[in-house]
Design an enzyme around this catalytic site. Structure first.
Site, PDB file in Angstrom:
ATOM      1  N   GLU A  29       0.832  -1.203   0.000  1.00  0.00           N
ATOM      2  CA  GLU A  29       0.000   0.000   0.000  1.00  0.00           C
ATOM      3  C   GLU A  29       0.873   1.262   0.000  1.00  0.00           C
ATOM      4  O   GLU A  29       1.672   1.468   0.916  1.00  0.00           O
ATOM      5  CB  GLU A  29      -0.921  -0.014   1.217  1.00  0.00           C
ATOM      6  CG  GLU A  29      -1.892  -1.187   1.203  1.00  0.00           C
ATOM      7  CD  GLU A  29      -2.526  -1.452   2.553  1.00  0.00           C
ATOM      8  OE1 GLU A  29      -2.431  -0.563   3.425  1.00  0.00           O
ATOM      9  OE2 GLU A  29      -3.093  -2.532   2.754  1.00  0.00           O
ATOM     10  N   SER A  59      -5.682  -4.494   0.748  1.00  0.00           N
ATOM     11  CA  SER A  59      -6.112  -5.870   1.006  1.00  0.00           C
ATOM     12  C   SER A  59      -4.902  -6.664   1.463  1.00  0.00           C
ATOM     13  O   SER A  59      -4.133  -7.190   0.649  1.00  0.00           O
ATOM     14  CB  SER A  59      -6.719  -6.494  -0.266  1.00  0.00           C
ATOM     15  OG  SER A  59      -6.964  -7.874  -0.074  1.00  0.00           O
ATOM     16  N   GLU A  60      -4.716  -6.717   2.772  1.00  0.00           N
ATOM     17  CA  GLU A  60      -3.522  -7.391   3.303  1.00  0.00           C
ATOM     18  C   GLU A  60      -3.498  -8.872   2.926  1.00  0.00           C
ATOM     19  O   GLU A  60      -2.447  -9.422   2.604  1.00  0.00           O
ATOM     20  CB  GLU A  60      -3.456  -7.215   4.822  1.00  0.00           C
ATOM     21  CG  GLU A  60      -3.118  -5.800   5.269  1.00  0.00           C
ATOM     22  CD  GLU A  60      -4.279  -4.829   5.160  1.00  0.00           C
ATOM     23  OE1 GLU A  60      -4.034  -3.598   5.184  1.00  0.00           O
ATOM     24  OE2 GLU A  60      -5.429  -5.292   5.056  1.00  0.00           O
ATOM     25  N   GLN A  82       1.433  -1.866   5.795  1.00  0.00           N
ATOM     26  CA  GLN A  82       1.695  -0.490   6.211  1.00  0.00           C
ATOM     27  C   GLN A  82       1.921  -0.337   7.707  1.00  0.00           C
ATOM     28  O   GLN A  82       2.759   0.462   8.140  1.00  0.00           O
ATOM     29  CB  GLN A  82       0.541   0.398   5.755  1.00  0.00           C
ATOM     30  CG  GLN A  82       0.893   1.857   5.645  1.00  0.00           C
ATOM     31  CD  GLN A  82      -0.164   2.629   4.880  1.00  0.00           C
ATOM     32  OE1 GLN A  82      -1.222   2.959   5.427  1.00  0.00           O
ATOM     33  NE2 GLN A  82       0.099   2.891   3.612  1.00  0.00           N
ATOM     34  N   PHE A  83       1.187  -1.081   8.527  1.00  0.00           N
ATOM     35  CA  PHE A  83       1.408  -1.165   9.973  1.00  0.00           C
ATOM     36  C   PHE A  83       1.215  -2.615  10.379  1.00  0.00           C
ATOM     37  O   PHE A  83       0.321  -3.297   9.875  1.00  0.00           O
ATOM     38  CB  PHE A  83       0.429  -0.279  10.749  1.00  0.00           C
ATOM     39  CG  PHE A  83       0.666   1.195  10.565  1.00  0.00           C
ATOM     40  CD1 PHE A  83       1.492   1.886  11.434  1.00  0.00           C
ATOM     41  CD2 PHE A  83       0.061   1.881   9.524  1.00  0.00           C
ATOM     42  CE1 PHE A  83       1.711   3.248  11.278  1.00  0.00           C
ATOM     43  CE2 PHE A  83       0.276   3.240   9.348  1.00  0.00           C
ATOM     44  CZ  PHE A  83       1.112   3.931  10.226  1.00  0.00           C
ATOM     45  N   ASP A  85      -0.135  -3.886  12.827  1.00  0.00           N
ATOM     46  CA  ASP A  85      -1.490  -4.131  13.334  1.00  0.00           C
ATOM     47  C   ASP A  85      -2.417  -4.635  12.233  1.00  0.00           C
ATOM     48  O   ASP A  85      -3.391  -5.359  12.506  1.00  0.00           O
ATOM     49  CB  ASP A  85      -2.083  -2.842  13.906  1.00  0.00           C
ATOM     50  CG  ASP A  85      -1.143  -2.107  14.842  1.00  0.00           C
ATOM     51  OD1 ASP A  85      -0.043  -1.729  14.388  1.00  0.00           O
ATOM     52  OD2 ASP A  85      -1.498  -1.901  16.008  1.00  0.00           O
ATOM     53  N   TYR A  86      -2.135  -4.246  10.978  1.00  0.00           N
ATOM     54  CA  TYR A  86      -3.007  -4.595   9.862  1.00  0.00           C
ATOM     55  C   TYR A  86      -2.667  -5.937   9.226  1.00  0.00           C
ATOM     56  O   TYR A  86      -3.282  -6.322   8.227  1.00  0.00           O
ATOM     57  CB  TYR A  86      -2.930  -3.522   8.770  1.00  0.00           C
ATOM     58  CG  TYR A  86      -3.351  -2.148   9.212  1.00  0.00           C
ATOM     59  CD1 TYR A  86      -4.206  -1.965  10.295  1.00  0.00           C
ATOM     60  CD2 TYR A  86      -2.899  -1.022   8.534  1.00  0.00           C
ATOM     61  CE1 TYR A  86      -4.603  -0.704  10.690  1.00  0.00           C
ATOM     62  CE2 TYR A  86      -3.287   0.252   8.924  1.00  0.00           C
ATOM     63  CZ  TYR A  86      -4.139   0.408  10.000  1.00  0.00           C
ATOM     64  OH  TYR A  86      -4.520   1.666  10.383  1.00  0.00           O
ATOM     65  N   ILE A  87      -1.725  -6.643   9.781  1.00  0.00           N
ATOM     66  CA  ILE A  87      -1.282  -7.887   9.150  1.00  0.00           C
ATOM     67  C   ILE A  87      -2.244  -9.044   9.436  1.00  0.00           C
ATOM     68  O   ILE A  87      -2.225 -10.060   8.740  1.00  0.00           O
ATOM     69  CB  ILE A  87       0.152  -8.236   9.598  1.00  0.00           C
ATOM     70  CG1 ILE A  87       0.863  -9.082   8.543  1.00  0.00           C
ATOM     71  CG2 ILE A  87       0.159  -8.936  10.949  1.00  0.00           C
ATOM     72  CD1 ILE A  87       2.352  -9.227   8.797  1.00  0.00           C
ATOM     73  N   PRO A  89      -5.439  -9.663   8.897  1.00  0.00           N
ATOM     74  CA  PRO A  89      -6.257 -10.217   7.818  1.00  0.00           C
ATOM     75  C   PRO A  89      -5.493 -11.182   6.902  1.00  0.00           C
ATOM     76  O   PRO A  89      -6.118 -11.974   6.187  1.00  0.00           O
ATOM     77  CB  PRO A  89      -6.708  -8.966   7.041  1.00  0.00           C
ATOM     78  CG  PRO A  89      -6.705  -7.886   8.061  1.00  0.00           C
ATOM     79  CD  PRO A  89      -5.524  -8.189   8.932  1.00  0.00           C
ATOM     80  N   HIS A 129      -2.272   1.287  15.401  1.00  0.00           N
ATOM     81  CA  HIS A 129      -1.027   1.578  14.685  1.00  0.00           C
ATOM     82  C   HIS A 129       0.192   1.402  15.583  1.00  0.00           C
ATOM     83  O   HIS A 129       1.259   1.912  15.267  1.00  0.00           O
ATOM     84  CB  HIS A 129      -1.028   3.018  14.156  1.00  0.00           C
ATOM     85  CG  HIS A 129      -2.121   3.325  13.191  1.00  0.00           C
ATOM     86  ND1 HIS A 129      -3.409   3.544  13.587  1.00  0.00           N
ATOM     87  CD2 HIS A 129      -2.108   3.458  11.845  1.00  0.00           C
ATOM     88  CE1 HIS A 129      -4.160   3.802  12.528  1.00  0.00           C
ATOM     89  NE2 HIS A 129      -3.395   3.751  11.459  1.00  0.00           N
TER      90      HIS A 129
END
Length: 337
Positions: A29, A59-60, A82-83, A85-87, A89, A129
């Site tokens: 992203e 869309s991780e 990107q962070f 925390d978003y991994i 998914p 984040h």
């Protein structure tokens, strides 16, 4: 050699590998034209083209599944989440596919992918984040988890990760991207320019995965840390007045257990420091490994210094962090047993 902060060192590693290996490509992203939210991929698309460094949809799961397919095909993708925390998914793709592909296929396919992600707190990023999820990756057999603490290691470890045939989770402590914080006044960021580990070769070099660095030699107690906590550990040791030996683990999988055992057998004491919550954190695994291998050499119980057992408390971020004084108290407690 050039003076670099961690962002510049990581950018240099990616630049070197794009030039060196035509199978290396970068996507995620905002990593293309924009150069990444923290500028780690700045100007790489301009230099190497839109087929080597390009943007991906938000869309991780799609990013990681695509990287796995690319790796099986013979490429060496570097995917940015990107962070950290978003991994989540994409967690099923990492666990069920990337980590198992070599074993499931009897060695016919593998996933030489590197998943880069900024992690940890310190930039007032809030609950989504700022988390430190390294322990959930360390638990998965087949994944390697790498966490640098300075520019020199960041570049060398990232190159080693990209060249590895195994899937790598490469966590970058964003709190120290631009400079190591002043350990005694943690909100004051200093420049990397005066730091010895900011002298970074401009070309290709590697730092081996699974090899800890002895940051400070000592005789009284062993401190185990990684990432941004290495800098907290330095300040905490100074604050305590204890002659502590500090190991920067660099990677938690693979783990340099030999270096840990050697140090703890010498000092007879061990204090473990990490930013993530204490319960279920990687410090528990470190504590068990030290106890199993060094029990008869220990002069006092193993101490753990970590974040609170709570969702990341944005309003109390600087109270949540294990700071130098908390480490100093643990060191003194270890010495007083």
């Amino acid at each position: 050699m050039a003076k670099m902060n961690m962002i510049q060192a990581l950018n240099s590693a990616l630049d070197v590998m794009l030039e060196r290996d035509p199978n290396v490509l970068i996507f995620g992203e905002d990593v293309g034209y924009f150069g990444g939210v923290f500028r780690v991929t700045d100007k790489l698309q301009e230099k190497h083209g839109k087929t080597r460094c390009f943007d991906a949809p938000i869309s991780e799961g799609g990013i990681i599944s695509t990287a796995i397919g690319m790796g099986a095909y013979g490429l060496r993708p570097v995917a940015e989440i990107q962070f950290a925390d978003y991994i989540l998914p994409a967690y099923d793709q990492l666990v069920s596919e990337a980590a198992r592909l070599r074993y499931r296929s009897g060695g016919e396919f593998w996933a030489p992918i590197t998943v880069r992600s900024p992690y940890g707190g310190g930039i007032f990023g809030g609950q989504t984040h700022s988390q430190s999820p390294e322990a959930i990756f360390a638990h998965i057999t087949g994944l390697k988890t790498v966490i640098p603490s300075n520019p020199y290691d960041a570049k060398g470890l990232l190159i080693s990760s990209i060249e590895s045939d195994d899937p790598i989770i490469f966590l970058e402590p964003k709190r120290i991207y631009n400079g190591p914080f002043d350990g005694h006044h943690e909100r004051q960021i200093k420049s990397w320019a005066d730091h010895p580990d900011a002298s970074v070769p401009e070309g290709h070099y590697t730092v081996p995965l699974g090899k800890a660095a002895t940051v400070r030699h000592g005789s009284d107690v062993t401190v185990l840390a990684y990432g941004a906590m290495v800098h907290v550990a330095k300040a905490g040791i100074e604050e305590s007045g204890v002659d502590a030996e500090l190991l920067d683990l660099r990677s938690i999988v693979p783990l340099d257990i030999d270096a840990i055992v050697q140090s703890v057998k010498k000092t007879g004491r061990c204090v473990i420091l990490h930013e993530a919550s204490r319960y279920g954190g990687f410090g528990g695994e470190l504590s068990a490994l030290v106890q199993e291998r060094c029990f008869y050499h220990l002069k006092s119980p193993i101490e753990r210094v970590a974040g609170w057992d709570t969702p990341y408390p944005h309003a109390f971020e600087w109270d949540y962090f294990p700071g130098p004084m908390r480490l100093a108290k643990a060191l003194q407690k270890s010495m007083n047993h």
